[in-house]
Design a protein around this motif. Structure first.
Motif, PDB file in Angstrom:
ATOM      1  N   VAL A 290       0.831  -1.203   0.000  1.00 24.52           N
ATOM      2  CA  VAL A 290       0.000   0.000   0.000  1.00 24.52           C
ATOM      3  C   VAL A 290       0.869   1.258   0.000  1.00 24.52           C
ATOM      4  N   ASP A 291       1.914   1.244   0.821  1.00 23.11           N
ATOM      5  CA  ASP A 291       2.844   2.368   0.952  1.00 23.11           C
ATOM      6  C   ASP A 291       3.451   2.718  -0.407  1.00 23.11           C
ATOM      7  N   ALA A 292       3.930   1.728  -1.127  1.00 26.02           N
ATOM      8  CA  ALA A 292       4.559   1.961  -2.425  1.00 26.02           C
ATOM      9  C   ALA A 292       3.547   2.488  -3.437  1.00 26.02           C
ATOM     10  N   TYR A 293       2.354   1.922  -3.437  1.00 27.89           N
ATOM     11  CA  TYR A 293       1.320   2.355  -4.386  1.00 27.89           C
ATOM     12  C   TYR A 293       0.952   3.817  -4.160  1.00 27.89           C
ATOM     13  N   ASP A 294       0.696   4.182  -2.902  1.00 25.12           N
ATOM     14  CA  ASP A 294       0.300   5.566  -2.637  1.00 25.12           C
ATOM     15  C   ASP A 294       1.438   6.535  -2.953  1.00 25.12           C
ATOM     16  N   ALA A 295       2.670   6.131  -2.649  1.00 32.13           N
ATOM     17  CA  ALA A 295       3.814   6.999  -2.948  1.00 32.13           C
ATOM     18  C   ALA A 295       3.920   7.271  -4.441  1.00 32.13           C
ATOM     19  N   MET A 296       3.725   6.235  -5.251  1.00 29.95           N
ATOM     20  CA  MET A 296       3.849   6.406  -6.703  1.00 29.95           C
ATOM     21  C   MET A 296       2.722   7.233  -7.291  1.00 29.95           C
ATOM     22  N   THR A 297       1.531   7.168  -6.709  1.00 29.04           N
ATOM     23  CA  THR A 297       0.384   7.869  -7.282  1.00 29.04           C
ATOM     24  C   THR A 297       0.153   9.241  -6.645  1.00 29.04           C
ATOM     25  N   SER A 298       1.083   9.700  -5.787  1.00 30.02           N
ATOM     26  CA  SER A 298       0.949  10.988  -5.111  1.00 30.02           C
ATOM     27  C   SER A 298       1.855  12.038  -5.732  1.00 30.02           C
ATOM     28  N   ASP A 299       1.440  13.279  -5.581  1.00 30.83           N
ATOM     29  CA  ASP A 299       2.239  14.421  -6.025  1.00 30.83           C
ATOM     30  C   ASP A 299       3.197  14.784  -4.894  1.00 30.83           C
ATOM     31  N   ARG A 300       4.502  14.633  -5.144  1.00 30.24           N
ATOM     32  CA  ARG A 300       5.496  14.877  -4.103  1.00 30.24           C
ATOM     33  C   ARG A 300       6.466  15.969  -4.543  1.00 30.24           C
ATOM     34  N   VAL A 301       7.206  16.509  -3.588  1.00 30.05           N
ATOM     35  CA  VAL A 301       8.144  17.585  -3.913  1.00 30.05           C
ATOM     36  C   VAL A 301       9.221  17.104  -4.872  1.00 30.05           C
ATOM     37  N   TYR A 302       9.479  15.776  -4.889  1.00 32.55           N
ATOM     38  CA  TYR A 302      10.533  15.257  -5.756  1.00 32.55           C
ATOM     39  C   TYR A 302      10.007  14.326  -6.839  1.00 32.55           C
ATOM     40  N   GLY A 303       8.721  14.449  -7.173  1.00 33.55           N
ATOM     41  CA  GLY A 303       8.210  13.601  -8.240  1.00 33.55           C
ATOM     42  C   GLY A 303       6.749  13.881  -8.560  1.00 33.55           C
ATOM     43  N   THR A 304       6.376  13.752  -9.835  1.00 27.08           N
ATOM     44  CA  THR A 304       4.987  13.940 -10.247  1.00 27.08           C
ATOM     45  C   THR A 304       4.225  12.620 -10.073  1.00 27.08           C
ATOM     46  N   PRO A 305       2.913  12.681  -9.880  1.00 33.67           N
ATOM     47  CA  PRO A 305       2.148  11.456  -9.656  1.00 33.67           C
ATOM     48  C   PRO A 305       2.087  10.570 -10.889  1.00 33.67           C
ATOM     49  N   LYS A 306       2.163   9.276 -10.688  1.00 31.92           N
ATOM     50  CA  LYS A 306       2.011   8.296 -11.755  1.00 31.92           C
ATOM     51  C   LYS A 306       0.567   7.805 -11.754  1.00 31.92           C
ATOM     52  N   SER A 307       0.145   7.264 -12.864  1.00 29.30           N
ATOM     53  CA  SER A 307      -1.212   6.714 -12.939  1.00 29.30           C
ATOM     54  C   SER A 307      -1.293   5.443 -12.091  1.00 29.30           C
ATOM     55  N   SER A 308      -2.504   5.091 -11.711  1.00 33.13           N
ATOM     56  CA  SER A 308      -2.710   3.853 -10.950  1.00 33.13           C
ATOM     57  C   SER A 308      -2.228   2.643 -11.756  1.00 33.13           C
ATOM     58  N   GLU A 309      -2.505   2.658 -13.060  1.00 34.73           N
ATOM     59  CA  GLU A 309      -2.073   1.548 -13.929  1.00 34.73           C
ATOM     60  C   GLU A 309      -0.555   1.387 -13.893  1.00 34.73           C
ATOM     61  N   PHE A 310       0.161   2.502 -13.968  1.00 34.66           N
ATOM     62  CA  PHE A 310       1.627   2.470 -13.921  1.00 34.66           C
ATOM     63  C   PHE A 310       2.098   1.895 -12.587  1.00 34.66           C
ATOM     64  N   ALA A 311       1.509   2.368 -11.479  1.00 36.74           N
ATOM     65  CA  ALA A 311       1.925   1.923 -10.152  1.00 36.74           C
ATOM     66  C   ALA A 311       1.669   0.426  -9.959  1.00 36.74           C
ATOM     67  N   LEU A 312       0.518  -0.041 -10.409  1.00 42.60           N
ATOM     68  CA  LEU A 312       0.204  -1.463 -10.271  1.00 42.60           C
ATOM     69  C   LEU A 312       1.154  -2.315 -11.108  1.00 42.60           C
ATOM     70  N   ASP A 313       1.532  -1.813 -12.276  1.00 44.62           N
ATOM     71  CA  ASP A 313       2.475  -2.533 -13.132  1.00 44.62           C
ATOM     72  C   ASP A 313       3.840  -2.664 -12.435  1.00 44.62           C
ATOM     73  N   ILE A 314       4.284  -1.601 -11.769  1.00 45.72           N
ATOM     74  CA  ILE A 314       5.550  -1.646 -11.031  1.00 45.72           C
ATOM     75  C   ILE A 314       5.464  -2.664  -9.896  1.00 45.72           C
ATOM     76  N   LEU A 315       4.340  -2.670  -9.184  1.00 36.79           N
ATOM     77  CA  LEU A 315       4.169  -3.646  -8.097  1.00 36.79           C
ATOM     78  C   LEU A 315       4.241  -5.074  -8.635  1.00 36.79           C
ATOM     79  N   LEU A 316       3.574  -5.326  -9.757  1.00 41.69           N
ATOM     80  CA  LEU A 316       3.582  -6.670 -10.344  1.00 41.69           C
ATOM     81  C   LEU A 316       4.985  -7.077 -10.801  1.00 41.69           C
ATOM     82  N   LYS A 317       5.719  -6.125 -11.363  1.00 38.45           N
ATOM     83  CA  LYS A 317       7.078  -6.435 -11.821  1.00 38.45           C
ATOM     84  C   LYS A 317       8.009  -6.760 -10.658  1.00 38.45           C
ATOM     85  N   ASN A 318       7.693  -6.234  -9.480  1.00 41.38           N
ATOM     86  CA  ASN A 318       8.544  -6.456  -8.307  1.00 41.38           C
ATOM     87  C   ASN A 318       7.949  -7.460  -7.319  1.00 41.38           C
TER      88      ASN A 318
END
Length: 422
Positions: A290-318
């Protein structure tokens, strides 16, 4: 008249049975949710709760029955390693998932949950701000907020998740903790865990990053990459979190486990202890996804938000290396193809916000159309249910990252959805 005599026998919580008379615990009664100090077990749910909160208890046995009682315990089958199952470490306390159904429709649930969401946001802020000013965490307040969150999630699985898309990158750490709390509860509901387990996991999600209160703000909010020294300091937040929670009164062992272990990896290459596979507590494995998914889909000072599809794909790859494979697969099912609150592009070229999921046919979800076919803001925004309305060109083609073409879902989530009904 003959007086019965009893022994208080220590017993692993994995060996408890209905009818046993529990007389003491391995922790103070006031640190648990049991109202009575000593009781006869009357239900499997009471056994589950004892297993979640204790490792060993004492049960009262008649002196004349003590030998037979011990023989019965010794004859019980054990796990291959000889250890007793510990809920939260090895997995859920029940092998039969609970089937939850929504009791409130989405639009009503969103409006009913707004106060709960605001309270959760304030609590997450207060936890971190309080620690920075050397104040203890008010665990009763945290548990009260978590109770409301779980009640909302059990009433409707999507409402709080929809509201959690209201994210502020300038207050990322606190809002991330709130979002992980909400999404951990949603995921635990999807897994069919018991009510008290969902509350435990939600509390773990809320407190998983408390150690960041000890990280200097210039490092925590740095917009660029960390240098090696800054990276080492940031990695210490897991140990800081463990120490903060262990220094508090009461027993919070699951929260301690998650704060300490949510950056461990299945392949043993995580930190701070390089644990692997079964050595990582189950709740920590769950929260790490959950932590990784929310981090990837959030707007942060050091990164723009990724789509949910992108984040889920990263989780599956790892999955199977960084994350628990079975949990990742279930999490993908939990989130769905087009989750509520995501931005999508339609076949017509229009842009919409998903405001109602459709598990059977994700491309036929309920959507709020916010642009024209040239991707310009549409003053006539309206909700269309693609499952019941046959509107030409309105099928979903793909998900977009929030902010695409200048559209921020926050603007639409903050409004009353009933105003958009067609």
């Amino acid at each position: 008249m003959k007086h019965l005599q009893y022994y208080d026998v220590p017993i692993s919580v994995g060996d408890l049975e209905i009818g046993m008379n529990v007389v003491s615990l391995d922790r103070p009664w006031e640190e648990t949710n049991f109202l009575m100090q000593g009781f006869i077990i009357k239900s499997q749910d009471e056994i589950y709760q004892l297993q979640a909160q204790c490792e060993q208890v004492f049960v009262q046995v008649k002196i004349e029955d003590i030998d037979a009682f011990k023989r019965k315990l010794e004859a019980k089958p054990k796990k291959p390693d000889g250890k007793t199952h510990r809920p939260g470490v090895d997995g859920p306390v029940t092998e039969t998932p609970v089937h939850y159904t929504d009791t409130i429709v989405f639009e009503d649930a969103v409006e009913a949950s707004r106060v709960t969401f605001d309270d959760a946001r304030s609590m997450a802020n207060n936890v971190l701000d309080g620690l920075r000013f050397s104040r203890n965490i008010k665990m009763d307040d945290c548990r009260g907020a978590v109770e409301e969150i779980v009640d909302s999630v059990l009433a409707n699985k999507d409402a709080l998740r929809f509201l959690s898309q209201i994210k502020n990158k300038d207050n990322y750490t606190a809002e991330h903790s709130m979002n992980v709390c909400i999404l951990s509860a949603t995921f635990a509901r999807h897994l069919g865990l018991l009510d008290f387990e969902i509350k435990t996991i939600a509390l773990c999600g809320l407190l998983h990053d408390v150690g960041k209160a000890n990280i200097p703000l210039d490092i925590l909010n740095k917009p660029g990459r960390f240098n090696s020294g800054e990276a080492r300091m940031m990695a210490q937040h897991t140990t800081f979190g463990r120490n903060i929670l262990m220094s508090m009164e009461g027993s919070h062992r699951h929260a301690v486990d998650v704060a300490h272990s949510h950056h461990e990896r299945i392949d043993g290459k995580g930190y701070p202890r390089a644990l692997s596979e079964d050595a990582i507590p189950y709740y920590a494995k769950l929260v790490s996804v959950v932590d990784a998914y929310d981090a990837m889909t959030s707007d942060r000072v050091y990164g723009t938000p990724k789509s949910s599809e992108f984040a889920l794909d990263i989780l599956l790859k790892n999955a199977g290396t960084q994350f628990d494979e079975a949990l990742v697969k279930e999490f993908v099912k939990c989130i769905g193809v087009y989750p509520v609150g995501c931005l999508v592009e339609l076949k017509s070229g229009e842009i919409a916000v998903v405001v109602g999921s459709n598990d059977l046919d994700p491309a036929s979800s309920k959507i709020l159309i916010v642009s024209d076919d040239k991707k310009q803001p549409n003053p006539f925004e309206r909700i269309v249910n693609l499952a019941t309305e046959n509107v030409e060109g309105k099928s979903i083609v793909k998900e977009l990252a929030n902010g695409s073409f200048g559209f921020d879902v926050k603007k639409y989530i903050q409004k009353d959805l009933s105003l958009y009904q067609s």
